[in-house]
Design a protein around this motif. Structure first.
Motif, PDB file in Angstrom:
ATOM      1  N   GLY A   1      47.279  31.916   6.254  1.00 56.38           N
ATOM      2  CA  GLY A   1      48.237  32.045   7.340  1.00 56.38           C
ATOM      3  C   GLY A   1      48.221  33.392   8.027  1.00 56.38           C
ATOM      4  O   GLY A   1      48.823  33.569   9.071  1.00 56.38           O
ATOM      5  N   ASP A   2      47.526  34.368   7.433  1.00 52.80           N
ATOM      6  CA  ASP A   2      47.476  35.697   8.021  1.00 52.80           C
ATOM      7  C   ASP A   2      46.194  35.849   8.826  1.00 52.80           C
ATOM      8  O   ASP A   2      45.166  35.244   8.511  1.00 52.80           O
TER       9      ASP A   2
ATOM     10  N   GLU B   1      55.465  36.183  10.904  1.00 49.00           N
ATOM     11  CA  GLU B   1      55.314  35.928   9.474  1.00 49.00           C
ATOM     12  C   GLU B   1      53.990  35.245   9.144  1.00 49.00           C
ATOM     13  O   GLU B   1      53.444  35.441   8.064  1.00 49.00           O
ATOM     14  N   ARG B   2      53.500  34.419  10.057  1.00 44.65           N
ATOM     15  CA  ARG B   2      52.283  33.651   9.820  1.00 44.65           C
ATOM     16  C   ARG B   2      51.479  33.579  11.114  1.00 44.65           C
ATOM     17  O   ARG B   2      51.566  32.611  11.864  1.00 44.65           O
TER      18      ARG B   2
END
Length: 187
Positions: free
Chosen positions: A97-98, A150-151
């Motif tokens: 997700g990063d 956040e993602r």
């Protein structure tokens, strides 16, 4: 220095800029209220490529919001995929997700917008407000920026770009699912 509440990464910042762009001709009185709604978790958000769905709770009512986001063209998606693979090779330890900030910079350098402008979005809200975008749509976009912070992979996935190429495993690492708990801990 205090981190930005909305747009603390280049990925989320791109979406915050698209919201703030409507205020270029003067202050928009709806923006503070929209940020408050997003900050207080009044927005339930779901996304899929090209689509944002939200339920915004405000003033004892829940307003459904639907936003269509233009997908990148197949050629742009292929270019994004190449840049993503290059970025993952350069940053092999990113968690799921990063995405690296340098990948966002590469997209910008290639002229590939991470966020869609408000004029490109087709946004609908069932509220009675005549002002468009209404506070519910703006709150949805602020909540989206928070989730993207956040993602970051969400930003690419929303525009139709694949964010799931398999990165090579790190040497010496074993997937947790590959372990047998009985054998690992013994009898």
């Amino acid at each position: 220095m205090i981190a930005a509440e909305f747009g603390s990464t280049p990925w989320g910042r791109a979406w915050v800029r698209s919201v703030a762009a409507i205020a270029a001709s003067g202050p928009n009185a709806l923006l503070p209220r929209a940020r408050t709604l997003a900050r207080n978790h009044a927005v339930e958000l779901t996304t899929e490529p090209g689509r944002i769905e939200a339920r915004v709770s405000a003033a004892d009512a829940v307003q459904p919001v639907h936003i269509d986001v233009p997908l990148w063209s197949p050629q742009t998606q292929a270019q994004v995929r190449r840049l993503l693979e290059k970025s993952l090779a350069e940053h092999p330890v990113l968690i799921a997700g990063d995405l690296s900030d340098s990948f966002e910079a590469d997209l910008r350098q290639e002229g590939i917008p991470v966020a869609a402008g408000l004029d490109e979005l087709r946004a609908e809200c069932a509220c009675r407000s005549r002002k468009r975008p209404c506070v519910h749509i703006l709150a949805t976009l602020y909540a989206l920026a928070q989730q993207i912070d956040e993602r970051p992979a969400l930003a690419v996935g929303l525009r139709g770009g694949a964010t799931d190429p398999v990165a090579p495993p790190l040497p010496g690492w074993i997937a947790l699912t590959a372990l047998d708990p009985v054998a690992f801990y013994g009898d």
